[in-house]
Design a protein around this motif. Sequence first.
Motif, PDB file in Angstrom:
ATOM      1  N   ALA A  38       0.854  -1.227   0.054  1.00 57.08           N
ATOM      2  CA  ALA A  38      -0.066  -0.097   0.001  1.00 57.08           C
ATOM      3  C   ALA A  38       0.814   1.269  -0.065  1.00 57.08           C
ATOM      4  CB  ALA A  38      -0.800  -0.043   0.904  1.00 57.08           C
ATOM      5  N   ALA A  39       0.336   2.304  -0.553  1.00 59.61           N
ATOM      6  CA  ALA A  39       0.956   3.613  -0.502  1.00 59.61           C
ATOM      7  C   ALA A  39       1.015   3.988   1.085  1.00 59.61           C
ATOM      8  CB  ALA A  39       0.338   4.614  -1.472  1.00 59.61           C
ATOM      9  N   VAL A  40      -0.053   3.979   1.896  1.00 55.32           N
ATOM     10  CA  VAL A  40       0.033   4.535   3.116  1.00 55.32           C
ATOM     11  C   VAL A  40      -0.908   3.647   3.936  1.00 55.32           C
ATOM     12  CG1 VAL A  40      -0.577   6.694   4.686  1.00 55.32           C
ATOM     13  CG2 VAL A  40      -0.122   6.979   2.119  1.00 55.32           C
ATOM     14  N   VAL A  41      -0.308   3.165   5.181  1.00 54.73           N
ATOM     15  CA  VAL A  41      -1.232   2.425   6.182  1.00 54.73           C
ATOM     16  C   VAL A  41      -1.522   2.974   7.559  1.00 54.73           C
ATOM     17  CG1 VAL A  41      -1.164   0.276   7.301  1.00 54.73           C
ATOM     18  CG2 VAL A  41      -0.438   0.244   5.076  1.00 54.73           C
ATOM     19  N   PHE A  42      -2.399   3.124   7.791  1.00 63.32           N
ATOM     20  CA  PHE A  42      -2.828   3.531   9.421  1.00 63.32           C
ATOM     21  C   PHE A  42      -3.319   2.785   9.964  1.00 63.32           C
ATOM     22  CE2 PHE A  42      -3.380   7.400   6.454  1.00 63.32           C
ATOM     23  CZ  PHE A  42      -2.638   8.389   7.181  1.00 63.32           C
ATOM     24  N   SER A  43      -2.670   2.430  11.133  1.00 64.47           N
ATOM     25  CA  SER A  43      -3.238   1.257  11.909  1.00 64.47           C
ATOM     26  C   SER A  43      -3.513   1.582  13.371  1.00 64.47           C
ATOM     27  CB  SER A  43      -2.078  -0.056  11.900  1.00 64.47           C
ATOM     28  OG  SER A  43      -2.304  -1.272  12.626  1.00 64.47           O
ATOM     29  N   GLY A  44      -4.619   1.498  13.783  1.00 65.45           N
ATOM     30  CA  GLY A  44      -4.914   1.801  15.306  1.00 65.45           C
ATOM     31  C   GLY A  44      -4.475   3.103  15.343  1.00 65.45           C
ATOM     32  N   CYS A  45      -4.914   4.100  14.743  1.00 73.75           N
ATOM     33  CA  CYS A  45      -4.568   5.625  14.635  1.00 73.75           C
ATOM     34  C   CYS A  45      -6.030   6.299  15.067  1.00 73.75           C
ATOM     35  CB  CYS A  45      -3.956   6.200  13.702  1.00 73.75           C
ATOM     36  SG  CYS A  45      -2.203   5.438  13.164  1.00 73.75           S
ATOM     37  N   ARG A  46      -5.926   7.654  15.606  1.00 76.93           N
ATOM     38  CA  ARG A  46      -6.860   8.375  16.079  1.00 76.93           C
ATOM     39  C   ARG A  46      -6.654   9.961  15.386  1.00 76.93           C
ATOM     40  NH1 ARG A  46     -10.172   9.078  20.710  1.00 76.93           N
ATOM     41  NH2 ARG A  46      -9.118   7.514  21.836  1.00 76.93           N
ATOM     42  N   ASP A  47      -7.874  10.158  14.551  1.00 79.75           N
ATOM     43  CA  ASP A  47      -8.042  11.298  14.228  1.00 79.75           C
ATOM     44  C   ASP A  47      -7.149  11.800  13.053  1.00 79.75           C
ATOM     45  OD1 ASP A  47     -10.188  12.056  15.917  1.00 79.75           O
ATOM     46  OD2 ASP A  47      -8.684  12.932  17.188  1.00 79.75           O
ATOM     47  N   ILE A  48      -7.501  11.707  11.819  1.00 80.86           N
ATOM     48  CA  ILE A  48      -6.466  11.573  10.696  1.00 80.86           C
ATOM     49  C   ILE A  48      -7.187  12.334   9.861  1.00 80.86           C
ATOM     50  CG2 ILE A  48      -5.715  10.416   9.002  1.00 80.86           C
ATOM     51  CD1 ILE A  48      -6.109   7.713  10.411  1.00 80.86           C
ATOM     52  N   THR A  49      -6.324  13.401   9.068  1.00 85.56           N
ATOM     53  CA  THR A  49      -6.721  14.482   8.224  1.00 85.56           C
ATOM     54  C   THR A  49      -5.620  14.102   6.998  1.00 85.56           C
ATOM     55  OG1 THR A  49      -7.287  16.018   9.655  1.00 85.56           O
ATOM     56  CG2 THR A  49      -7.064  16.746   7.514  1.00 85.56           C
ATOM     57  N   LEU A  50      -6.354  13.896   5.895  1.00 78.47           N
ATOM     58  CA  LEU A  50      -5.528  13.918   4.418  1.00 78.47           C
ATOM     59  C   LEU A  50      -6.199  14.889   3.578  1.00 78.47           C
ATOM     60  CD1 LEU A  50      -6.127   9.857   4.062  1.00 78.47           C
ATOM     61  CD2 LEU A  50      -4.271  11.137   5.354  1.00 78.47           C
ATOM     62  N   ASP A  51      -5.328  15.752   3.280  1.00 79.50           N
ATOM     63  CA  ASP A  51      -5.504  16.977   2.396  1.00 79.50           C
ATOM     64  C   ASP A  51      -4.787  16.808   1.198  1.00 79.50           C
ATOM     65  OD1 ASP A  51      -6.270  19.321   1.344  1.00 79.50           O
ATOM     66  OD2 ASP A  51      -5.940  20.398   3.010  1.00 79.50           O
ATOM     67  N   THR A  52      -5.274  16.839   0.024  1.00 76.25           N
ATOM     68  CA  THR A  52      -4.563  16.863  -1.208  1.00 76.25           C
ATOM     69  C   THR A  52      -3.564  15.529  -1.360  1.00 76.25           C
ATOM     70  OG1 THR A  52      -4.730  18.875  -1.066  1.00 76.25           O
ATOM     71  CG2 THR A  52      -3.564  18.311  -2.982  1.00 76.25           C
ATOM     72  N   VAL A  53      -4.036  14.451  -0.686  1.00 78.07           N
ATOM     73  CA  VAL A  53      -2.957  13.054  -0.922  1.00 78.07           C
ATOM     74  C   VAL A  53      -3.139  12.710  -2.302  1.00 78.07           C
ATOM     75  CG1 VAL A  53      -2.610  11.029   0.133  1.00 78.07           C
ATOM     76  CG2 VAL A  53      -2.791  12.862   1.740  1.00 78.07           C
ATOM     77  N   ARG A  54      -2.346  12.340  -3.086  1.00 74.93           N
ATOM     78  CA  ARG A  54      -2.437  11.649  -4.153  1.00 74.93           C
ATOM     79  C   ARG A  54      -1.733  10.213  -4.230  1.00 74.93           C
ATOM     80  NH1 ARG A  54      -2.167  16.515  -8.753  1.00 74.93           N
ATOM     81  NH2 ARG A  54      -3.708  17.619  -7.893  1.00 74.93           N
ATOM     82  N   VAL A  55      -2.257   9.190  -4.881  1.00 76.78           N
ATOM     83  CA  VAL A  55      -1.693   8.081  -5.080  1.00 76.78           C
ATOM     84  C   VAL A  55      -2.024   7.833  -6.523  1.00 76.78           C
ATOM     85  CG1 VAL A  55      -1.450   5.614  -4.599  1.00 76.78           C
ATOM     86  CG2 VAL A  55      -2.161   7.197  -2.887  1.00 76.78           C
ATOM     87  N   ILE A  56      -0.798   8.047  -7.286  1.00 80.49           N
ATOM     88  CA  ILE A  56      -1.038   8.118  -8.853  1.00 80.49           C
ATOM     89  C   ILE A  56       0.177   7.692  -9.624  1.00 80.49           C
ATOM     90  CG2 ILE A  56      -2.935   9.864  -8.740  1.00 80.49           C
ATOM     91  CD1 ILE A  56      -0.528  12.003  -9.505  1.00 80.49           C
ATOM     92  N   PRO A  57       0.122   6.950 -10.888  1.00 80.02           N
ATOM     93  CA  PRO A  57       1.438   6.745 -11.679  1.00 80.02           C
ATOM     94  C   PRO A  57       2.081   8.155 -12.080  1.00 80.02           C
ATOM     95  CG  PRO A  57      -0.543   5.425 -12.508  1.00 80.02           C
ATOM     96  CD  PRO A  57      -1.124   6.679 -11.478  1.00 80.02           C
ATOM     97  N   HIS A  58       3.532   8.075 -11.973  1.00 80.02           N
ATOM     98  CA  HIS A  58       4.252   9.208 -12.069  1.00 80.02           C
ATOM     99  C   HIS A  58       3.993   9.491 -13.587  1.00 80.02           C
ATOM    100  CE1 HIS A  58       7.881  11.658 -12.616  1.00 80.02           C
ATOM    101  NE2 HIS A  58       8.282  11.333 -11.454  1.00 80.02           N
ATOM    102  N   PRO A  59       3.504  11.167 -13.443  1.00 81.64           N
ATOM    103  CA  PRO A  59       2.990  11.777 -14.776  1.00 81.64           C
ATOM    104  C   PRO A  59       4.231  11.282 -15.864  1.00 81.64           C
ATOM    105  CG  PRO A  59       2.576  12.812 -13.020  1.00 81.64           C
ATOM    106  CD  PRO A  59       3.506  11.738 -12.372  1.00 81.64           C
ATOM    107  N   GLY A  60       3.707  11.233 -17.203  1.00 81.88           N
ATOM    108  CA  GLY A  60       4.656  10.983 -18.278  1.00 81.88           C
ATOM    109  C   GLY A  60       5.467   9.674 -18.311  1.00 81.88           C
ATOM    110  N   SER A  61       5.345   8.768 -17.302  1.00 76.54           N
ATOM    111  CA  SER A  61       6.373   7.436 -17.023  1.00 76.54           C
ATOM    112  C   SER A  61       5.588   6.269 -17.979  1.00 76.54           C
ATOM    113  CB  SER A  61       6.091   6.979 -15.792  1.00 76.54           C
ATOM    114  OG  SER A  61       4.852   6.846 -15.369  1.00 76.54           O
TER     115      SER A  61
END
Length: 599
Positions: free
Chosen positions: A257-280
């Motif tokens: 996975a790109a990111v794993v949160f396990s057993g965490c509290r109060d998460i804010t994701l703002d403008t997070v991207r999981v994308i292929p590298h542009p132009g690749s």
Amino acid sequence: MIERREFLGHMARTAVAGGAVLAMGRHAWPLVQTSAGTARRASVVDFGADPTGQNDATAAVQKAIATLGKRNARLVFPAGKYTFAASDAVLMNFRGYEGLEIFGNGAELSFAGATQPLRLTDCKDLEVHDITVDWTRPPFSQGIVRAVCDRSVGDGSVTVVVDPAYPVDGTERVQALHGFEGHGKTPITSGVNVYNVGAVQSKGSQTLEIALAERAPFKVGDSIVLLHPASDTAALRLEGCEQILLETVVFHTAPGAAVVFSGCRDITLDTVRVIPHPGSGRLISSCGDGIEILDCIGTVSVQHALIQGTAGAGMRVQQAYWRVSQVTDPQSALLASTDGKPVPEWLLPQQGTYMQLSEASTLKLLGEIAVTKAEAAPGGMRLAFGETLSPTIGKGTLFCLSATNQAQLKMDDCKFRGGPYTGLITQSRARIGNSSFSGYAGPAVLLAPDLEHMRGPAVENVHISDCNFSDCNFAQRNLAPGEERGAITIDTQPGRNGAATPENRINEGITVQRNVFSQLGGPAIYCAGASWLDVESNHFSDCDRLRPAGAEPRAMVLRNLDESTITGNEASAPAKIVTIGCTDKVKVGDNGPLTNATS
């Protein structure tokens, strides 16, 4: 909608410092002497990291981290590219920090092999800003299908000419295959995904023959992706952390996975991207899920996310099921973990936490009980309760956090742009709004407990509104009649073999409102085993495109529902709402050209 602190002044000062360092020229990075564990700020270039990407930055970054204090510290990557040599270790490891900030200033961090880039454990008030993560050699290869040997008896194979950008010699291990229709700049996922892969043999320069233990309808000339990872390493892993902000963080690939949160509290994701590298030209991004939010509590706020090309789900928000291995006395029980190990501290329920109890075979809710004490035990955890357990609770009974204790997902203005599997998997307490989903082989949104992987719970209190769904469900062509899924699928299990209506209604409280559905391989909505489903004011266009020739398109398929309302929906052309085994408390009416077909 989401409050976040402003750091423009800090970032401006960081940019100035970074520019001054770069002006000194290559190999002129000044080295500083700071007492271990006392610094409030550390710039990695001050410890010898090369922002041109030509030299391994591992040692320098680890030296910088070692100087930081545990409270209110900042790690800075000045703008540039930083490369890291392959390793089996965790490269950046933070434990027990409070007020930690990691600033990237747009820097790209490029890893290799099975390196575990960043792990944060038991940290509080944590922020990561403006960093891009990639792998020098992606943990996958891609190419064109040259030949398919589909034997009726015995194993078949597929021969692939691998693109030169992914050097191979036949020694590579292949974990899975994902098919894409056509080739060139815009192939689309075909829904042909194979996970039972055999031996790999070289058949010449950049040509591999891959044995298949199951039939797979790959086509000569189509594109194909070969997943290589021998591990499920996440690019970023957070365990037991609280008050987390990820802002403008980009992941181009990862072995897991790109990111794993396990057993965490109060998460804010703002403008997070999981994308292929542009132009690749890459067809996928992460080799696992995009974002995993597992066993978390509090609030999960996600806005402006962009997720594309993940080999697994784009985003997964779920809780664990824990199976009772022994009732030790009327007020305590041993619960088994899925990996057979003691449960880590950050996953232990806190005192006062309510757990819901479910029947293992049906997931029927048996009740709730409050935890008075939780501790790790061999093979799992031991829970004590303030009340006496019912005699019906015994070995095999399932425990899960109650809905009131689970994380509440709030998603707004997010884009899910396709992949071989599904877009969003979630279960309860979710508000999904003003977002778009397109290009998935399977459902765009999947709401279903998963006993095979011990993930749940049953669906409860989910609202999906003002979203757009298009070009999904194209794996329908590989399913038998009755196995169909919807762009939104609500069920008692993730998938089905053959047409089946669940006997029990375990899901409840789902609202699907003011959404637009278009150009779908299957129905727009599939719901089974639920009560209190409200489908209102949605628009349907060109659904069920892969239906049998001559059949009327289905906008919805509803199986064994109770206390539900389907009303005020519109369609651009006639289609039907299929109800199977529903009670007379399911009200279907005033849906324009959508007609009700009961069976």
